[in-house]
Design a protein around this motif. Structure first.
Motif, mmCIF file in Angstrom:
data_model
loop_
_atom_site.group_PDB
_atom_site.id
_atom_site.type_symbol
_atom_site.label_atom_id
_atom_site.label_comp_id
_atom_site.label_asym_id
_atom_site.label_seq_id
_atom_site.Cartn_x
_atom_site.Cartn_y
_atom_site.Cartn_z
ATOM 1 N N GLY A 16 0.763 -0.965 -0.631
ATOM 2 C CA GLY A 16 -0.413 0.049 -0.202
ATOM 3 C C GLY A 16 1.039 1.136 -0.044
ATOM 4 O O GLY A 16 2.024 1.347 0.243
ATOM 5 N N SER A 17 0.386 2.249 -0.113
ATOM 6 C CA SER A 17 0.923 3.480 -0.126
ATOM 7 C C SER A 17 0.897 4.527 1.168
ATOM 8 O O SER A 17 -0.548 4.416 1.525
ATOM 9 N N ARG A 19 1.124 8.933 2.632
ATOM 10 C CA ARG A 19 1.569 10.300 2.236
ATOM 11 C C ARG A 19 2.028 10.860 3.829
ATOM 12 O O ARG A 19 1.301 10.764 4.234
ATOM 13 N N ARG A 66 10.696 3.806 -4.115
ATOM 14 C CA ARG A 66 8.921 3.772 -3.645
ATOM 15 C C ARG A 66 9.368 5.119 -3.033
ATOM 16 O O ARG A 66 7.916 4.647 -3.050
ATOM 17 N N PHE A 67 9.965 5.244 -2.037
ATOM 18 C CA PHE A 67 9.841 6.759 -1.741
ATOM 19 C C PHE A 67 9.869 8.286 -2.545
ATOM 20 O O PHE A 67 11.015 8.148 -3.616
ATOM 21 N N GLN A 81 6.317 10.771 0.249
ATOM 22 C CA GLN A 81 5.025 9.623 -0.602
ATOM 23 C C GLN A 81 5.663 8.652 -0.257
ATOM 24 O O GLN A 81 6.568 8.285 -1.255
ATOM 25 N N MET A 82 4.956 7.708 -0.039
ATOM 26 C CA MET A 82 5.265 5.752 0.342
ATOM 27 C C MET A 82 4.828 5.333 -0.483
ATOM 28 O O MET A 82 3.824 5.093 -0.437
ATOM 29 N N ASN A 83 5.358 4.499 -1.008
ATOM 30 C CA ASN A 83 4.587 3.371 -2.012
ATOM 31 C C ASN A 83 4.886 1.918 -1.887
ATOM 32 O O ASN A 83 6.227 2.090 -1.359
ATOM 33 N N SER A 84 4.444 1.350 -1.939
ATOM 34 C CA SER A 84 4.560 0.389 -2.959
ATOM 35 C C SER A 84 5.003 -0.895 -0.601
ATOM 36 O O SER A 84 6.785 -1.495 -0.614
ATOM 37 N N LEU A 85 4.782 -0.133 0.594
ATOM 38 C CA LEU A 85 4.826 -0.021 1.778
ATOM 39 C C LEU A 85 5.616 -1.704 1.652
ATOM 40 O O LEU A 85 4.760 -2.857 1.106
ATOM 41 N N ASP A 89 9.439 -1.414 6.458
ATOM 42 C CA ASP A 89 8.494 -0.036 7.119
ATOM 43 C C ASP A 89 8.595 0.599 7.651
ATOM 44 O O ASP A 89 8.204 1.713 8.402
#
Length: 123
Positions: A16-17, A19, A66-67, A81-85, A89
């Motif tokens: 998930g993501s 912010r 990813r970020f 912005q943090m994606n593919s957590l 993490d």
């Protein structure tokens, strides 16, 4: 005194993501670098990402691709912005900023931390 207030943490599933946002306020003359650090239980605080006033960025190897860090110099804000957590993490994320603040009849260096926001990645 310069204060930093973070927002945007929470619980998210792997992949998930989220912010994160951080706003600086106070007697700011200018802000040089802004960044995000994190600290997991039992571990040292580590740099996640940083950005200079001119927009030059630096990322930890573990979050590259990813970020994404960004900032608005006019608003004194920085976002992450943090994606593919991933579960690794999971940590408390802290905003940091340094620069110059206004003091009586002069400007002085400042280095400030936010209070931290929890990010938990779990199914």
């Amino acid at each position: 005194q310069v204060q930093l207030v973070e927002s945007g943490g929470g619980l998210v599933q792997p992949g998930g993501s989220l912010r994160l946002s951080c706003a600086a306020s106070g007697s700011i003359f200018n802000i040089n670098a802004m960044g995000w650090y994190r600290q997991a239980p039992g571990k040292e605080r580590e740099l996640v990402a940083s950005i200079t006033r001119s927009g030059r960025t630096n990322y930890a190897d573990s979050v590259k691709g990813r970020f994404t860090i960004s900032r608005d110099n006019a608003k004194n804000t920085v976002d992450l912005q943090m994606n593919s957590l991933k579960p690794e993490d999971t940590a408390v994320y802290y905003c940091h900023a340094d620069g110059l603040e206004v003091a009586p009849q002069r400007v002085v260096d400042f280095s400030s931390w936010g209070q931290g926001t929890q990010v938990t990645v779990s199914s």
